[in-house]
Each structure stands twice: as C-alpha cells, then as structure tokens.
Design a protein around this motif. Structure first.
Motif, PDB file in Angstrom:
ATOM      1  N   PHE A 307       1.100  47.070  -4.994  1.00  0.00           N
ATOM      2  CA  PHE A 307       1.160  48.331  -4.246  1.00  0.00           C
ATOM      3  C   PHE A 307       1.093  49.515  -5.201  1.00  0.00           C
ATOM      4  N   LEU A 311      -2.179  51.420  -4.217  1.00  0.00           N
ATOM      5  CA  LEU A 311      -1.964  52.563  -3.323  1.00  0.00           C
ATOM      6  C   LEU A 311      -1.285  53.738  -4.006  1.00  0.00           C
ATOM      7  N   PHE A 314      -3.186  56.897  -4.823  1.00  0.00           N
ATOM      8  CA  PHE A 314      -3.529  57.809  -3.739  1.00  0.00           C
ATOM      9  C   PHE A 314      -2.514  58.931  -3.609  1.00  0.00           C
ATOM     10  N   GLY A 315      -1.243  58.650  -3.952  1.00  0.00           N
ATOM     11  CA  GLY A 315      -0.254  59.718  -4.017  1.00  0.00           C
ATOM     12  C   GLY A 315      -0.709  60.789  -4.998  1.00  0.00           C
ATOM     13  N   PHE A 317      -3.898  61.311  -6.001  1.00  0.00           N
ATOM     14  CA  PHE A 317      -5.093  61.987  -5.478  1.00  0.00           C
ATOM     15  C   PHE A 317      -4.680  63.057  -4.479  1.00  0.00           C
ATOM     16  N   PHE A 318      -3.718  62.686  -3.632  1.00  0.00           N
ATOM     17  CA  PHE A 318      -3.230  63.626  -2.626  1.00  0.00           C
ATOM     18  C   PHE A 318      -2.704  64.882  -3.306  1.00  0.00           C
ATOM     19  N   LEU A 350       5.954  57.853  -2.803  1.00  0.00           N
ATOM     20  CA  LEU A 350       5.313  56.853  -1.947  1.00  0.00           C
ATOM     21  C   LEU A 350       5.794  55.454  -2.316  1.00  0.00           C
ATOM     22  N   PHE A 354       7.758  52.578  -0.046  1.00  0.00           N
ATOM     23  CA  PHE A 354       7.282  51.200   0.120  1.00  0.00           C
ATOM     24  C   PHE A 354       8.381  50.201  -0.219  1.00  0.00           C
TER      25      PHE A 354
ATOM     26  N   PHE B 132       4.623  51.268   8.417  1.00  0.00           N
ATOM     27  CA  PHE B 132       4.315  51.845   7.106  1.00  0.00           C
ATOM     28  C   PHE B 132       2.878  51.530   6.700  1.00  0.00           C
ATOM     29  N   PHE B 139      -3.142  57.611   5.664  1.00  0.00           N
ATOM     30  CA  PHE B 139      -2.987  58.447   4.471  1.00  0.00           C
ATOM     31  C   PHE B 139      -4.205  58.307   3.550  1.00  0.00           C
ATOM     32  N   VAL B 140      -4.594  57.061   3.320  1.00  0.00           N
ATOM     33  CA  VAL B 140      -5.765  56.805   2.468  1.00  0.00           C
ATOM     34  C   VAL B 140      -7.019  57.390   3.113  1.00  0.00           C
ATOM     35  N   PHE B 142      -7.171  59.939   5.035  1.00  0.00           N
ATOM     36  CA  PHE B 142      -7.147  61.388   4.819  1.00  0.00           C
ATOM     37  C   PHE B 142      -7.625  61.739   3.412  1.00  0.00           C
ATOM     38  N   VAL B 143      -7.075  61.042   2.411  1.00  0.00           N
ATOM     39  CA  VAL B 143      -7.430  61.376   1.021  1.00  0.00           C
ATOM     40  C   VAL B 143      -8.930  61.174   0.796  1.00  0.00           C
ATOM     41  N   LEU B 146     -11.279  63.988   2.110  1.00  0.00           N
ATOM     42  CA  LEU B 146     -11.228  65.353   1.574  1.00  0.00           C
ATOM     43  C   LEU B 146     -12.611  65.796   1.094  1.00  0.00           C
ATOM     44  N   PHE B 155      -5.768  70.294   4.340  1.00  0.00           N
ATOM     45  CA  PHE B 155      -4.332  70.102   4.107  1.00  0.00           C
ATOM     46  C   PHE B 155      -3.500  70.809   5.169  1.00  0.00           C
TER      47      PHE B 155
END
Lengths: 400, 400
Positions: A307, A311, A314-315, A317-318, A350, A354, B132, B139-140, B142-143, B146, B155
């Motif tokens: 994870f 994943l 992506f936190g 990237f966000f 994130l 998890f 979750f 979430f992914v 959305f990223v 972008l 955002f």
C-alpha cells in the motif's frame, strides 16, 4: 501568494549561511537538506524510545502545525488576513473537533496511565452532546459573523476549514489509535513511507527513463517499481527486528496493566502454515517438512508495504497538485531544506488511515473488559438476558 | 449563475398558468405555494403511515436530490459543466459514502425485515476496508484526472463535493437512525420545524417590529420568540397524541420482532415525579398529592422544541447566506412556489443531527442481542473471561 506564505529558502541565519557560502548553491541546498534529515530522524528515534505518551504529543504537535499551514494558505487565497476573528474561529473548530475525535479514547488512555477509574467520566458519558454543543456555538458564531460583501469568501473559507479538519484531525486520530494498538503499528508504516521515498529516488536516479505522471515530471516508472520492491523487503526486515520486543508490540492497555510487559499478541507469535498444493511437491521431493514458519505480522507488513509504495505516492501527487493549484512551492518553511510539515507528511496521513482500517478489520477484537462494562450499563433485566443467552451459547459450543 | 441553476418561477405549465392568469401576481404566487404545501403535507402523511421502509426511501430520495442541487451549484460556480467525468466522480463519492455510513445499519435492518441471519454478512464484516478501498479508487481517479490549467477549480470542486457529502449523507444517516429508534423521534422533530416556520411567520406578520438579523431582513424578534413558545406547546401536544401507539414509539427491531407491537419504551410510560421544594408547599396547603405524573418524552419533546426554535433558524440563516454568497435565489425549482428541496430542508438537517445526539446520549442503550454477538466473536478464552467476570459482577449486585 508567494509573498504571504513563507517559502523555504534554505537560509539558516547569517552565521551558518556564511560558513556554507563557499559551496555552490546546489550543494549548499543538499547540505542543509541532509543536516535537517539527520536532525529529524534522530529526534524521531529519541521520541519513539520515550514511548506512547511522547509519540502522542508528537502527533498532536504535527497536527497543529499542519493545520496552521493549510489555514494560512486559505486565509491568503481568500485575502482574509484582516479578519482576526475568522482565524480564531478556525482554531475554535480545531479544538472542538479534537475533542470530538479524541475525547473518548484519550480520556480512556489517561485513565489507564494514571490508574484512575471514572476519570473525567462526564466528558466521556456526554461526549457527543458536548461536541455537538461546542460545534453549534461555532456554527452560530460563523452565521453571526457573516458580513455583506464577504459572503462568498467567508463561505469558501468555512468550507476550507472543514476540509482541513477532516483531513488533519480525523487522520491524526487514526494514527494515534494505531500507536495505542502497539508502537510497531505506527513505526513500521512511518518508516516504510520514508524508505519508499528514498528508494524511489535512488532507483529513479540510477535507472529512471519512463515518466510516470504529468503532475510530478521527475517521477519515473523505474523509481516507482524499484521503490515498491525495496519497501516490501524493508518492511519484512524491520518486522523481524521488532516483533519480539514488548515495548513495540504490546497494545497500550496491556503494556501498562502488566507492568511494561504483555503476552505477545498472536500477530507476533510464530505459527506453522501448510505449504499450498502447487509448491508442496517440491518439498516432498526434497523430503522436507511441507510447512513454513512465520508470524502473521510479516504478512501484514508486506501488505502495508505494498500500500505504502503503490498508493502512498498518490498522497504526494495530490499535495503537489494542490500546491500548483494555489501557486505555492512549499506549504511553509519550518524545516529548512524540506519546506513545510505538510510537504513531509502528505503520504503519512493516507498511510495512517489505511493501517487503521487494516487493524480494525483484521486485528482488533473488542476488549473483553469494555464489553462487561457495557453490559453493566444495561437495565438489570437486560443484564440477565445477556447473561442467560451467553450461558446458553457457551454451553452449546462446549466451552462451559 | 442564475441562467445555469434552474430558479423557481411559480410557473406550472401553460394550462394551469392560464387558469391562474386573472389573479394579481402576488396572489398567484400564494395559490401555487399553498397548493404545493398541501400536496407535500398529504404525501408526507401518506408515507409516514406506510411505515419505516417507505420513510427510509423518502429520506434517500431527498438526500439524492439535495446532493444534486448543491453539486450543480458547484459545477456552475467553477464553470465545470464541460467535465462530465467530474460529475460522475461526485456521484461515485455519493455512493461510496452512502455505503460507508449506511452499510452496517441498513444491512442489519434488512436482516430483521427479511428475517435472515448473516444477510450479506461480508459487507458488514469488511465494511471499513471496502469503504476505504472504494474511497481510494475515487481518490486515485481524481488525481489522475487533474488537468493543467484547471487545478484550482478541480481542487475547489473536490472540496465542494466533500463538504456536500459531509453535510447531506452524514445528516441523512442520523435522520434514518432516528426513524429506527421509533417513528415518533422523526415525526415530532420534523413537524416542530414546520410548526416553527409557520408560527414565526404568523407572529412576525402580526406583531413583528424589531429586526432580528441583517442576513434575513424579514425576520423579527417577535416572530422568533412567538415561534419558540408555540413550538414547545405544539411539541408537548403532539407527544400526547402519539405516545401510546406502538406504530410510532417502538424501535424498529422490537416492532418487527414482536409482530407489530412492543413493550412501550420507558420514555413513553407514565411516571411519578416528586414536586421540587420551592413549589411543594403550595401542594401542602392545597392538601394535594405533591407529585406530578408524566411520561419522560414530554420533557424530551420540550427540549427538542427549544432547539428547533432557537437554533433551527440558524440553519436557515446559513442557507440564505450561502445563496447570497453564490448569488442565487433558490437551490432549484422542484417544488413550485417553494424553490429547491434544500430551501425546505435547510433546518431539518441540523435538527435531525441534534435529535440523534440527544438519543445517543440520553435514550439509546446498547442492544443486548448485539452485545452477545460481539462476545461470541471473541476468542474462546476471552469469551470465558467475559462470562466469568459478568457472573461475578451480577452476583455482587445481587441479580444472580
């Protein structure tokens, strides 16, 4: 924007700057970054060794600082710096939502640490009502503070505060719950993210060719995959290092009840697993025992590692998308060479969530003592109903 | 804005419009509003009489429509109409968060209604993990979605969606929980808000002089106070009308288990209360019994009435501030003469949350059957621990 949100300049005050001056700027930046990485890692190690309470305060400190960083960006975006009461309202909501999230579990925790029964009991018994009342006060405050001509910005900032609270407070609550479950559930995931960051960078640096995502042009597929492999291996190795130390593996309530020790939870006890059909013939030919021995946490750590490396990014990237959206380079300048706290903790949040979901689904079972307390809250006849139907079920299953 | 969000025009199609044409516009508006009030009240009465399941679907329907109204405003504000996948993402999050909030309780409900054990059990057992994972997918998504040049708007809209979800889904979850606790816990609060709206208007119309708040220039202190008094009286009267009907007062699980009946919960049973010192001497002089008889729900209803009339209006102020911020008159045009659904339900959401908190704090006790199930999930030795310490406690308190 950039003149309002303090940005990291890599400057450390005139004295240290003058020592570093002979170095070329690129190198200077690396030295600063390196020094502060070492400072951060060693203070973190120190705090981990002080145990749960210190760690908890660390998480709180980070939470407050991150909240401040994001709220300041909001105030700058909506040019609301000249509304001091609006800033006060945000902090009021921070306190309220902290009480809402942490009220019950933290009071329970201090009751254990201080060995007191019924410690601040009314704050637990009326927890929801008090939280809701506090929230209503903030809500009324907001409505009464609305000023003509500022409506749109005030509503936007109100929403901004709420999103920030949701992001920061709820997730730091999850992280503290993980700490309570055993420090290992906090330390391993945190280290995994750090490991993944470093190893992705290394793999990307040496082998990187194929770009991964437009948002972060420096990230490559090679780094992503290399990071994932290294993280899983690292997670397994770290588990071996920690699995047999009560300080790391004991849930907080057992650790303090049992005088800094506990029976190791089953996740950390060696167990025997039969080797599945497709491979077991190899064992037969080799005349070896067709079983493998491991403790379940190795498996958990591998999952968490996957994870973290698949994943977790992506936190990041966000966060970089967010920074681009509001045209800032860093969230702040608290850590020279690194930027703001949010720049370092974007993926940790994130990950913490998890791990929390994972624990709640696969690890945590209801605490027997809590269940008894809940039963004793019932009216007498219901208490007897529970007792009798429990007796019946236990007789049926042969336990009695 | 106004050309994008459909606004209520009071028009009902050419045929009906031509019938109403002779009336002056002000009257025409009142007729439309009146007719649709009657239609709404009678359909609501019909649905209440069909029981829990219908009511639940009504709440869901309203939830979806309200969500749509707010999301459409967001899409208009940030001019994102030409991003169809962004709208899809919002709806995806709506479904996800509905599963997160309702997963457990609704599956329990259907298990009772359909009399099935272990109904869709995996959706309950892995509830958090599934929620979750679903959230992570969004979430992914959305990223990855972008686009350069749209970051800020994307955002903002992402935040907009989350705030809407928090507001609509969580609060409609609370309202459905209230319905499960007994229809009276839903019907009385809803009627109180309606009563408060009407009575404030009447008092304001006849006695209104002193303006209350700048945000809503038509509201007066006289209306506010008159509304509060009437609402509390109304709440008490309505409680007398409903308190002895199992259909309204039984929690859903008892009602269906006990064949459309139940032992009335203690809130609805007459009890004797000693009259307090300061007044009891009057009773002594009059040689009357210094006790009063009532059922606790009267008291609960009075408290809820106070909340509805004192804090409820702030829900409305908030909504009108919001509409001013984004320069719209109504949230939509589904109910001719009234506007959008959100225009009618702004106060109901806050009220529902209050009632839920009130129930959780003062009324609801853990369900004995659920506790037994939880105990049977423990490992065998913990089951025995619970049993033995329960036995000990019950012996100590003399119940065994």
């Amino acid at each position: 924007m950039k003149n309002v949100i303090p940005q990291d300049t890599g400057s450390l005050g005139t004295m240290i700057d003058s020592i570093l001056e002979p170095l070329p700027p690129r190198w200077r930046n690396w030295v600063v970054r390196g020094v502060f990485t070492i400072i951060m890692v060693s203070s973190f190690t120190y705090i981990v060794n002080r145990g749960t309470t210190w760690l908890m305060f660390l998480v709180f400190l980070i939470q407050f600082k991150c909240f401040q960083e994001i709220i300041n960006i909001g105030l700058a975006v909506y040019r609301m710096y000249n509304f001091p009461w609006f800033r006060a309202l945000s902090w009021y909501f921070l306190v309220t939502s902290n009480y809402f999230f942490f009220g019950e579990s933290l009071i329970d925790y201090w009751a254990i640490i201080l060995r007191k029964d019924n410690f601040l009991h009314f704050l637990v018994a009326y927890h929801r009502l008090i939280s809701f009342s506090l929230y209503c006060i903030g809500f009324v405050w907001f409505v009464l503070s609305l000023r003509k001509g500022y409506y749109m910005r005030q509503f936007s900032l109100f929403a901004w505060t709420h999103i920030t609270l949701l992001l920061i407070v709820s997730q730091s609550f999850f992280i503290i719950q993980n700490i309570f479950q055993g420090i290992i559930w906090f330390l391993v995931p945190v280290s995994m993210i750090v490991c993944c960051d470093i190893m992705s960078y290394m793999f990307g640096f040496f082998f990187g060719k194929t770009p991964l995502i437009k948002l972060s042009p420096k990230k490559t597929w090679e780094g992503f995959i290399g990071g994932a492999f290294s993280t899983v291996i690292f997670a397994v190795l770290l588990s071996f290092l920690l699995y047999n130390r009560p300080f790391f593996v004991c849930p907080v309530e057992d650790y303090y009840n049992d005088n800094t020790n506990c029976t190791r939870p089953s996740s950390f006890q060696w167990q025997q697993y039969a080797v599945g059909r497709p491979i077991s013939w190899i064992y037969k030919i080799l005349r070896k025992d067709p079983h493998i021995y491991m403790f379940p946490f190795i498996f958990h750590a591998a999952i968490m590692g996957l994870f973290a490396s698949l994943l977790g990014p992506f936190g990041g990237f966000f966060a970089s998308g967010f920074k681009r959206a509001f045209k800032i380079k860093d969230f702040g300048d608290v850590i020279p060479g690194h930027g703001g706290l949010m720049d370092r903790f974007d993926c940790q949040l994130l990950m913490g969530t998890f791990v929390n979901v994972y624990i709640q689904t696969f690890i945590r079972v209801p605490n027997p003592q809590k269940l008894v307390t809940q039963i004793l809250w019932l009216v007498p006849e219901d208490q007897l109903t529970v007792f009798n139907s429990l007796k019946e079920e236990l007789t049926k299953s042969g336990l009695l």
